[in-house]
Every structure is written in C-alpha cells, then in structure tokens.
Design a protein around this motif. Sequence first.
Motif, PDB file in Angstrom:
ATOM      1  N   LYS A   1       0.828  -1.207   0.000  1.00  0.00           N
ATOM      2  CA  LYS A   1       0.000   0.000   0.000  1.00  0.00           C
ATOM      3  C   LYS A   1       0.859   1.253   0.000  1.00  0.00           C
ATOM      4  CE  LYS A   1      -3.799  -2.310   2.405  1.00  0.00           C
ATOM      5  NZ  LYS A   1      -3.193  -3.644   2.354  1.00  0.00           N
ATOM      6  N   GLY A   2       0.242   2.365  -0.395  1.00  0.00           N
ATOM      7  CA  GLY A   2       0.910   3.658  -0.404  1.00  0.00           C
ATOM      8  C   GLY A   2       0.295   4.596  -1.414  1.00  0.00           C
ATOM      9  N   ASN A   3       0.057   5.824  -1.001  1.00  0.00           N
ATOM     10  CA  ASN A   3      -0.510   6.833  -1.902  1.00  0.00           C
ATOM     11  C   ASN A   3       0.564   7.566  -2.689  1.00  0.00           C
ATOM     12  OD1 ASN A   3      -3.249   6.415  -1.103  1.00  0.00           O
ATOM     13  ND2 ASN A   3      -2.816   7.547   0.795  1.00  0.00           N
ATOM     14  N   ASN A   4       1.804   7.339  -2.343  1.00  0.00           N
ATOM     15  CA  ASN A   4       2.923   7.969  -3.047  1.00  0.00           C
ATOM     16  C   ASN A   4       4.169   7.123  -2.798  1.00  0.00           C
ATOM     17  OD1 ASN A   4       3.979   8.834  -0.424  1.00  0.00           O
ATOM     18  ND2 ASN A   4       2.356  10.389  -0.488  1.00  0.00           N
ATOM     19  N   THR A   5       5.275   7.504  -3.433  1.00  0.00           N
ATOM     20  CA  THR A   5       6.504   6.725  -3.322  1.00  0.00           C
ATOM     21  C   THR A   5       7.001   6.642  -1.889  1.00  0.00           C
ATOM     22  OG1 THR A   5       7.131   7.348  -5.568  1.00  0.00           O
ATOM     23  CG2 THR A   5       8.877   6.526  -4.139  1.00  0.00           C
ATOM     24  N   ARG A   6       6.890   7.745  -1.166  1.00  0.00           N
ATOM     25  CA  ARG A   6       7.373   7.753   0.218  1.00  0.00           C
ATOM     26  C   ARG A   6       6.610   6.733   1.060  1.00  0.00           C
ATOM     27  NH1 ARG A   6       5.691   9.821   4.780  1.00  0.00           N
ATOM     28  NH2 ARG A   6       3.983  10.934   3.762  1.00  0.00           N
ATOM     29  N   GLU A   7       5.297   6.713   0.917  1.00  0.00           N
ATOM     30  CA  GLU A   7       4.493   5.760   1.677  1.00  0.00           C
ATOM     31  C   GLU A   7       4.740   4.328   1.206  1.00  0.00           C
ATOM     32  OE1 GLU A   7       0.413   6.889   1.472  1.00  0.00           O
ATOM     33  OE2 GLU A   7       0.694   8.756   2.604  1.00  0.00           O
ATOM     34  N   GLY A   8       4.887   4.164  -0.108  1.00  0.00           N
ATOM     35  CA  GLY A   8       5.145   2.834  -0.644  1.00  0.00           C
ATOM     36  C   GLY A   8       6.464   2.267  -0.158  1.00  0.00           C
ATOM     37  N   GLN A   9       7.502   3.105  -0.144  1.00  0.00           N
ATOM     38  CA  GLN A   9       8.804   2.665   0.358  1.00  0.00           C
ATOM     39  C   GLN A   9       8.742   2.339   1.845  1.00  0.00           C
ATOM     40  OE1 GLN A   9      10.747   1.585  -1.863  1.00  0.00           O
ATOM     41  NE2 GLN A   9      12.423   3.040  -2.159  1.00  0.00           N
ATOM     42  N   ALA A  10       7.997   3.125   2.593  1.00  0.00           N
ATOM     43  CA  ALA A  10       7.850   2.852   4.029  1.00  0.00           C
ATOM     44  C   ALA A  10       7.193   1.491   4.246  1.00  0.00           C
ATOM     45  CB  ALA A  10       7.036   3.961   4.688  1.00  0.00           C
ATOM     46  N   GLY A  11       6.209   1.169   3.414  1.00  0.00           N
ATOM     47  CA  GLY A  11       5.553  -0.126   3.523  1.00  0.00           C
ATOM     48  C   GLY A  11       6.482  -1.266   3.166  1.00  0.00           C
ATOM     49  N   ARG A  12       7.279  -1.079   2.124  1.00  0.00           N
ATOM     50  CA  ARG A  12       8.262  -2.107   1.756  1.00  0.00           C
ATOM     51  C   ARG A  12       9.230  -2.365   2.904  1.00  0.00           C
ATOM     52  NH1 ARG A  12       9.479   0.691  -4.033  1.00  0.00           N
ATOM     53  NH2 ARG A  12       8.148  -0.612  -5.390  1.00  0.00           N
ATOM     54  N   ILE A  13       9.700  -1.294   3.525  1.00  0.00           N
ATOM     55  CA  ILE A  13      10.645  -1.416   4.627  1.00  0.00           C
ATOM     56  C   ILE A  13      10.005  -2.147   5.804  1.00  0.00           C
ATOM     57  CG2 ILE A  13      11.911  -0.117   6.388  1.00  0.00           C
ATOM     58  CD1 ILE A  13      12.394   2.040   4.221  1.00  0.00           C
ATOM     59  N   ALA A  14       8.795  -1.741   6.164  1.00  0.00           N
ATOM     60  CA  ALA A  14       8.120  -2.346   7.315  1.00  0.00           C
ATOM     61  C   ALA A  14       7.857  -3.836   7.078  1.00  0.00           C
ATOM     62  CB  ALA A  14       6.811  -1.611   7.587  1.00  0.00           C
ATOM     63  N   ASP A  15       7.352  -4.172   5.902  1.00  0.00           N
ATOM     64  CA  ASP A  15       7.055  -5.574   5.606  1.00  0.00           C
ATOM     65  C   ASP A  15       8.331  -6.415   5.525  1.00  0.00           C
ATOM     66  OD1 ASP A  15       4.379  -5.015   5.536  1.00  0.00           O
ATOM     67  OD2 ASP A  15       4.192  -5.073   3.351  1.00  0.00           O
ATOM     68  N   GLY A  16       9.349  -5.864   4.860  1.00  0.00           N
ATOM     69  CA  GLY A  16      10.592  -6.597   4.717  1.00  0.00           C
ATOM     70  C   GLY A  16      11.241  -6.884   6.063  1.00  0.00           C
ATOM     71  N   MET A  17      11.264  -5.882   6.939  1.00  0.00           N
ATOM     72  CA  MET A  17      11.866  -6.068   8.258  1.00  0.00           C
ATOM     73  C   MET A  17      11.038  -7.007   9.121  1.00  0.00           C
ATOM     74  SD  MET A  17      13.287  -2.214   9.107  1.00  0.00           S
ATOM     75  CE  MET A  17      13.851  -2.729  10.723  1.00  0.00           C
ATOM     76  N   GLU A  18       9.719  -6.906   9.010  1.00  0.00           N
ATOM     77  CA  GLU A  18       8.846  -7.788   9.784  1.00  0.00           C
ATOM     78  C   GLU A  18       9.117  -9.257   9.443  1.00  0.00           C
ATOM     79  OE1 GLU A  18       5.216  -8.522  12.269  1.00  0.00           O
ATOM     80  OE2 GLU A  18       6.725  -6.937  12.108  1.00  0.00           O
ATOM     81  N   LEU A  19       9.209  -9.552   8.155  1.00  0.00           N
ATOM     82  CA  LEU A  19       9.434 -10.923   7.711  1.00  0.00           C
ATOM     83  C   LEU A  19      10.837 -11.409   8.049  1.00  0.00           C
ATOM     84  CD1 LEU A  19       7.652 -10.621   4.250  1.00  0.00           C
ATOM     85  CD2 LEU A  19       6.915 -12.095   6.130  1.00  0.00           C
ATOM     86  N   MET A  20      11.838 -10.577   7.749  1.00  0.00           N
ATOM     87  CA  MET A  20      13.216 -11.014   7.966  1.00  0.00           C
ATOM     88  C   MET A  20      13.579 -11.081   9.445  1.00  0.00           C
ATOM     89  SD  MET A  20      14.541 -11.873   5.142  1.00  0.00           S
ATOM     90  CE  MET A  20      14.145 -11.760   3.396  1.00  0.00           C
ATOM     91  N   ASP A  21      13.080 -10.151  10.256  1.00  0.00           N
ATOM     92  CA  ASP A  21      13.330 -10.229  11.702  1.00  0.00           C
ATOM     93  C   ASP A  21      12.807 -11.541  12.258  1.00  0.00           C
ATOM     94  OD1 ASP A  21      14.548  -7.765  11.803  1.00  0.00           O
ATOM     95  OD2 ASP A  21      12.831  -6.701  12.651  1.00  0.00           O
ATOM     96  N   TRP A  22      11.600 -11.898  11.846  1.00  0.00           N
ATOM     97  CA  TRP A  22      10.986 -13.142  12.329  1.00  0.00           C
ATOM     98  C   TRP A  22      11.770 -14.361  11.850  1.00  0.00           C
ATOM     99  CZ3 TRP A  22       8.433 -17.205   9.727  1.00  0.00           C
ATOM    100  CH2 TRP A  22       7.776 -18.112  10.567  1.00  0.00           C
TER     101      TRP A  22
END
Length: 441
Positions: free
Chosen positions: A297-318
């Motif tokens: 999700k994301g209404n712009n690149t900044r939000e989209g990148q934030a989502g990529r970061i959050a999802d990527g870290m959530e998965l890899m941390d686990w």
Amino acid sequence: MPVSMFVYRWNSYRNIETVSYPVSEDYEDMILSPLPYKINPPELNVGAESAILINYSNGNILYEKNADEIIPPASMTKLFCMYVVEEEIAKGKFSYNQIVPLMPKSWACNMPPHSSLMFLGKGQVVTMEELLLGLSICSGNDAAYALAYTVCGSMELFVERMNQVADSLGLKNTHFVESSGYSELNTTTAREMAEFARVYIKRHPQSIERFHSKKSFTYPQKKNLAPGDVLEAQDFSNGIPEHITMPVTQMNTNPLLGKYEGCDGLKTGYIDESGYNLALTVCRDGNRFISVTMRGKGNNTREGQAGRIADGMELMDWAFYNFCDADISDYIKCFSIKNFGTKEKTLKLIPEKAPKTLTFPKTDELNSRDEIKNVLSVEYEFSDAVYGAVEAGTELGSIKILIGKHILQEIKLQSEKTTVRETPVWLPFDRFIYKLQKKAS
C-alpha cells in the motif's frame, strides 16, 4: 548342481554386506516446499496484500499470505531480463565488457512517460555490464529495451526467451509481454517470483555482489558520451533530449539496502496496477532468506517505500530470530542391501530428493550452528535383505533427522533400479538362504 558352483553361490551371499556410500548426486530440488515439521502459524503484521517468505538453502516456505494471487510484477520483471542475459554471458555468447550499440527504441527520450531510466542517449558508448547495473540499481526501462534488442534482435524474441524460462521452471502464472515491467499485462505471483529468485541466485550468485548489492550508479560518465559531446548540465523539464550529457547519480531502489543488516538484493517494482512490490533477500552468518511482497500500500513513493521497509523487516526479523540452517548432508547416504530371488543379488537404496540443509527451529538454548550439531541425531530404518524383484523407486526404508524424540525431517530410501527375478532353478536356494538370514537377524 555341481558342488563347486554351490560353494561359489554360498560365498557370494555370505560376502554381501550392508555398506553406506557418500551421496554423489545433487538432491537439492529448486521447487518450494513446506517445512518438514509443523509450527504454529505466525501472527505477522504484513501490510502487503500478497507475501511469501522462504529459506533460500532448501526452498522451505516459512510464511505466506495470498501467495498465489496473480499480480503484475512491475519492475521485478527485470530479474527475468537479467537472468536471460546472465545465461547468455555464461554460455560465452556475450561478455560484460563488450560495447552495446543503442537502437533508437532504447533511448531514454523514447521511453513511455514516467519510466524509470538509466538515461541512455543517442551515440553513447555503453557496456553490457553498465546496462545490467542500470537495470538492477536504477530499474532503467531503457536498459531493459537495450538488452532485449542486443541479445535477441527484437523485443518479441527476447520476451519469448523470458517466457521459456518461466515455462521451464513450471511457473504457470508467470507471463511477460515486454522486458521492463511497465506493462500491466505482465503477470506473476509472490510464490512463483520467490521460486524464480531462488533459482536466479543459485545459478548466478555473482549477480548479487556485482549488481544487486550496489548502492548507487552514476550515468552517463565522460567515457559514455557520444563522439563530440561533453559533460554538461541539462534541463530535462521540457523532455529528455536524444543526446544526454549530464551525469545522473541514482540510489538503488531497494530501500533496505545499506540500512538493514545483511540485505544485498534484489528488486523493487511499481505500477498502479501492482502496487508496491519487493523481492528481497538477506544473508547473515551463512543463512539466506528470500521474501516477496506484492500489492504493497501507499498513496505515493514515500508511503510505498515505508511499507516495503516495514514488511521486509517484519518478515526477515521473524525469520532470523526463529530459524537457521543445519547441515544434514553427512546424514543423507546410500546403502546396499541383499536382494534374494533376483539376478542382481544386491540392491542400492538411494534417498529421495532432499535438501542438504535443514531449516532448524531456533530456541533460546539452541541458536547457533555449532550448538545444533550437538543435539541432532539420525535414525536409519531399513531391512538388510529383501526377497523378490523390486521396482525402481520402491520405498524400502527411511532416514530420520531428530532432535530428542522429535522428528524434524524424514527422507525416504528408495530402490535405485528395477531388479530381475532369478531363474526358477535358483529360486529355492535363494529362498532358503533368505530364510536363514532372516532367522539369524
């Protein structure tokens, strides 16, 4: 029956022993598979609509969410483009340092609106390696076009090659109509993209360090300019000119590169129809995991990148907190047993296709490879003799990898080949010897 012949056959049975051999075949299968043991489904906060997380070493699926939803890959398409090029280079048909002539269709000024670009221009001098850098770091659509025309002479033929790769891997939902990912008619799923990413890294591991882990790329440089051009600033506000003379430095589109420990690839993607996609890989202490998130999700690149970061870290941390690889290659062996009632007299048992590493569930007490080696054990279960002809692939035993009494992985032992029934004259003798051996055991 001559006495000498009887003695010979008796000794031939007596000397047949059960022995083990190191496995020479590569049993690693590139198809993804579930964990060989059960875990409680994790409650992860993944914002993307579709996601999957796998262990690179053995293809075990650790987590998935709507992983079979068909979604345009967007610029993750470029991984297939790079794979085709790397295959051609590996065959010696092209080289990294060769100069690539740029057709007008590959110039930045001729790319669709809002394209990601490496800024190729008329008359520029560019190498194959620079195009691959522009593809992986800048996600340049112009680079994707240049590579397609260089390798196959047309976009149509190059896309056919990309689709052949997908077909050869059994990726039924992955299909391409062009090489850059700009078209919404390109399709894949998170599961199939993760499977492909694993194959890509396995076949071309040098691409990680050479291309995907690079943090930035500056192009064009003085050496790239067309004859007569000089480096100078340009105004792109009224459109991109044919001759590009202004160096442009771009950061890698992967938002976790250089910011998350061990992240060294792979590729982002975005078009309106796909949302924010990310094929991500992280390696620490020899353990590598791959995740794919799509329709972020994301209404712009900044939000989209934030989502990529959050999802990527959530998965890899686990993943890194809960799992690591345990080498089980020393346990995976072949065995020879006696096969009475057949002409062969011996039968080789081979393990079914199995990975050489086990996805080990970490605990507070067991969280390193050295500690794991001390608690893993193995049980080999099979009879030392069987009677009668056996079909190839018949299950005749197993290899069990355990921790305590808990089976982490069970690998079937199968007949390597079909054996042929002994001639009738010898069958009574074979049966007699078989019964003697069973009674003795």
